[in-house]
Design a protein around this motif. Structure first.
Motif, PDB file in Angstrom:
ATOM      1  N   GLU A  44       0.830  -1.187   0.000  1.00 50.29           N
ATOM      2  CA  GLU A  44       0.000   0.000   0.000  1.00 50.29           C
ATOM      3  C   GLU A  44       0.878   1.256   0.000  1.00 50.29           C
ATOM      4  O   GLU A  44       2.021   1.236   0.432  1.00 50.29           O
ATOM      5  CB  GLU A  44      -0.910   0.004   1.232  1.00 50.29           C
ATOM      6  CG  GLU A  44      -1.971  -1.079   1.227  1.00 50.29           C
ATOM      7  CD  GLU A  44      -2.959  -0.934   2.364  1.00 50.29           C
ATOM      8  OE1 GLU A  44      -3.939  -1.694   2.391  1.00 50.29           O
ATOM      9  OE2 GLU A  44      -2.753  -0.062   3.226  1.00 50.29           O
ATOM     10  N   ARG A  45       0.284   2.338  -0.491  1.00 53.88           N
ATOM     11  CA  ARG A  45       0.988   3.603  -0.463  1.00 53.88           C
ATOM     12  C   ARG A  45       1.197   4.018   0.983  1.00 53.88           C
ATOM     13  O   ARG A  45       0.284   3.900   1.813  1.00 53.88           O
ATOM     14  CB  ARG A  45       0.184   4.659  -1.210  1.00 53.88           C
ATOM     15  CG  ARG A  45       0.906   5.980  -1.417  1.00 53.88           C
ATOM     16  CD  ARG A  45       0.104   6.921  -2.298  1.00 53.88           C
ATOM     17  NE  ARG A  45      -0.085   6.370  -3.630  1.00 53.88           N
ATOM     18  CZ  ARG A  45      -0.653   7.059  -4.627  1.00 53.88           C
ATOM     19  NH1 ARG A  45      -1.070   8.305  -4.429  1.00 53.88           N
ATOM     20  NH2 ARG A  45      -0.815   6.501  -5.809  1.00 53.88           N
ATOM     21  N   GLU A  46       2.386   4.539   1.290  1.00 54.86           N
ATOM     22  CA  GLU A  46       2.684   4.930   2.661  1.00 54.86           C
ATOM     23  C   GLU A  46       3.245   6.348   2.721  1.00 54.86           C
ATOM     24  O   GLU A  46       3.910   6.814   1.794  1.00 54.86           O
ATOM     25  CB  GLU A  46       3.683   3.961   3.305  1.00 54.86           C
ATOM     26  CG  GLU A  46       5.048   3.936   2.660  1.00 54.86           C
ATOM     27  CD  GLU A  46       6.035   3.053   3.404  1.00 54.86           C
ATOM     28  OE1 GLU A  46       5.669   2.418   4.409  1.00 54.86           O
ATOM     29  OE2 GLU A  46       7.213   3.008   2.971  1.00 54.86           O
ATOM     30  N   PHE A  47       2.999   6.991   3.821  1.00 57.50           N
ATOM     31  CA  PHE A  47       3.474   8.333   4.078  1.00 57.50           C
ATOM     32  C   PHE A  47       4.990   8.329   4.258  1.00 57.50           C
ATOM     33  O   PHE A  47       5.545   7.433   4.899  1.00 57.50           O
ATOM     34  CB  PHE A  47       2.796   8.882   5.335  1.00 57.50           C
ATOM     35  CG  PHE A  47       3.395  10.141   5.869  1.00 57.50           C
ATOM     36  CD1 PHE A  47       4.241  10.104   6.959  1.00 57.50           C
ATOM     37  CD2 PHE A  47       3.118  11.366   5.278  1.00 57.50           C
ATOM     38  CE1 PHE A  47       4.801  11.249   7.469  1.00 57.50           C
ATOM     39  CE2 PHE A  47       3.675  12.525   5.773  1.00 57.50           C
ATOM     40  CZ  PHE A  47       4.521  12.467   6.882  1.00 57.50           C
ATOM     41  N   ASP A  62       9.041   6.967  10.458  1.00 55.71           N
ATOM     42  CA  ASP A  62      10.177   6.456  11.225  1.00 55.71           C
ATOM     43  C   ASP A  62      11.213   5.789  10.326  1.00 55.71           C
ATOM     44  O   ASP A  62      12.409   5.842  10.605  1.00 55.71           O
ATOM     45  CB  ASP A  62       9.682   5.457  12.274  1.00 55.71           C
ATOM     46  CG  ASP A  62       8.950   6.123  13.423  1.00 55.71           C
ATOM     47  OD1 ASP A  62       8.240   5.417  14.155  1.00 55.71           O
ATOM     48  OD2 ASP A  62       9.085   7.356  13.589  1.00 55.71           O
ATOM     49  N   SER A  63      10.751   5.182   9.261  1.00 52.40           N
ATOM     50  CA  SER A  63      11.647   4.429   8.387  1.00 52.40           C
ATOM     51  C   SER A  63      12.632   5.317   7.623  1.00 52.40           C
ATOM     52  O   SER A  63      13.642   4.817   7.119  1.00 52.40           O
ATOM     53  CB  SER A  63      10.842   3.599   7.388  1.00 52.40           C
ATOM     54  OG  SER A  63      10.000   4.436   6.619  1.00 52.40           O
ATOM     55  N   VAL A  64      12.352   6.610   7.523  1.00 50.83           N
ATOM     56  CA  VAL A  64      13.238   7.502   6.768  1.00 50.83           C
ATOM     57  C   VAL A  64      13.849   8.594   7.636  1.00 50.83           C
ATOM     58  O   VAL A  64      14.689   9.365   7.158  1.00 50.83           O
ATOM     59  CB  VAL A  64      12.495   8.151   5.580  1.00 50.83           C
ATOM     60  CG1 VAL A  64      11.835   7.076   4.715  1.00 50.83           C
ATOM     61  CG2 VAL A  64      11.469   9.169   6.057  1.00 50.83           C
ATOM     62  N   LYS A  65      13.440   8.659   8.875  1.00 52.72           N
ATOM     63  CA  LYS A  65      13.906   9.719   9.769  1.00 52.72           C
ATOM     64  C   LYS A  65      15.436   9.670   9.890  1.00 52.72           C
ATOM     65  O   LYS A  65      16.023   8.612  10.093  1.00 52.72           O
ATOM     66  CB  LYS A  65      13.249   9.544  11.134  1.00 52.72           C
ATOM     67  CG  LYS A  65      13.178  10.801  11.971  1.00 52.72           C
ATOM     68  CD  LYS A  65      12.320  10.562  13.205  1.00 52.72           C
ATOM     69  CE  LYS A  65      10.865  10.346  12.839  1.00 52.72           C
ATOM     70  NZ  LYS A  65      10.004  10.181  14.043  1.00 52.72           N
ATOM     71  N   ASP A  90      13.984   1.146   0.237  1.00 52.81           N
ATOM     72  CA  ASP A  90      13.445   2.433  -0.189  1.00 52.81           C
ATOM     73  C   ASP A  90      12.941   2.385  -1.633  1.00 52.81           C
ATOM     74  O   ASP A  90      12.348   3.356  -2.114  1.00 52.81           O
ATOM     75  CB  ASP A  90      14.501   3.532  -0.072  1.00 52.81           C
ATOM     76  CG  ASP A  90      14.919   3.808   1.355  1.00 52.81           C
ATOM     77  OD1 ASP A  90      16.128   3.983   1.602  1.00 52.81           O
ATOM     78  OD2 ASP A  90      14.031   3.836   2.234  1.00 52.81           O
ATOM     79  N   THR A  91      13.183   1.290  -2.315  1.00 55.94           N
ATOM     80  CA  THR A  91      12.717   1.142  -3.693  1.00 55.94           C
ATOM     81  C   THR A  91      11.194   1.242  -3.753  1.00 55.94           C
ATOM     82  O   THR A  91      10.481   0.516  -3.068  1.00 55.94           O
ATOM     83  CB  THR A  91      13.166  -0.202  -4.270  1.00 55.94           C
ATOM     84  OG1 THR A  91      14.599  -0.217  -4.364  1.00 55.94           O
ATOM     85  CG2 THR A  91      12.570  -0.442  -5.647  1.00 55.94           C
TER      86      THR A  91
END
Length: 122
Positions: A44-47, A62-65, A90-91
């Motif tokens: 699904e699309r995620e923020f 949190d995954s990109v912080k 991140d792909t």
């Protein structure tokens, strides 16, 4: 209404960097909360991140912080996503979103770009 066009996607090795841009048109850009979402195949699309109209307030998943930075230049009607230390996870297709609002316990976008693909190889 805000029209959005993303650019800057591509292929990169793990640990590398990319900078996504989102060019916006429309009279409401300078007052709109903007953001980035992503969607990986089969998911699904995620923020990913959001930025307030002034640029003062930002929020990240949190995954990109600590690795991604969102910014905007209201004089150029453009939003950016600087992505550093990229990982294979991140792909995804990355989508610029306009006029974000917080409801149903999540960020929701009202306007959407067509997406730009980011591929991170290990």
């Amino acid at each position: 209404q805000v029209q959005l066009v993303e650019s800057g996607g591509g292929s990169v090795q793990a640990g590398g960097s990319l900078r996504l841009s989102c060019a916006a048109s429309g009279r409401t850009f300078n007052t709109a909360t903007m953001g980035w979402f992503r969607q990986a195949p089969g998911k699904e699309r995620e923020f990913v991140a959001q930025i307030s109209w002034s640029g003062v307030s930002t929020t990240y998943a949190d995954s990109v912080k600590g690795r991604f930075t969102i910014s905007r230049d209201n004089a150029k009607n453009t939003v950016y996503l600087q992505m550093n230390s990229l990982k294979p996870e991140d792909t995804a297709a990355y989508y610029c979103a306009g006029r974000l609002a917080w409801y149903n316990n999540r960020w929701n976008g009202h306007d959407w770009g067509q997406g730009t693909q980011v591929i991170v190889s290990s």
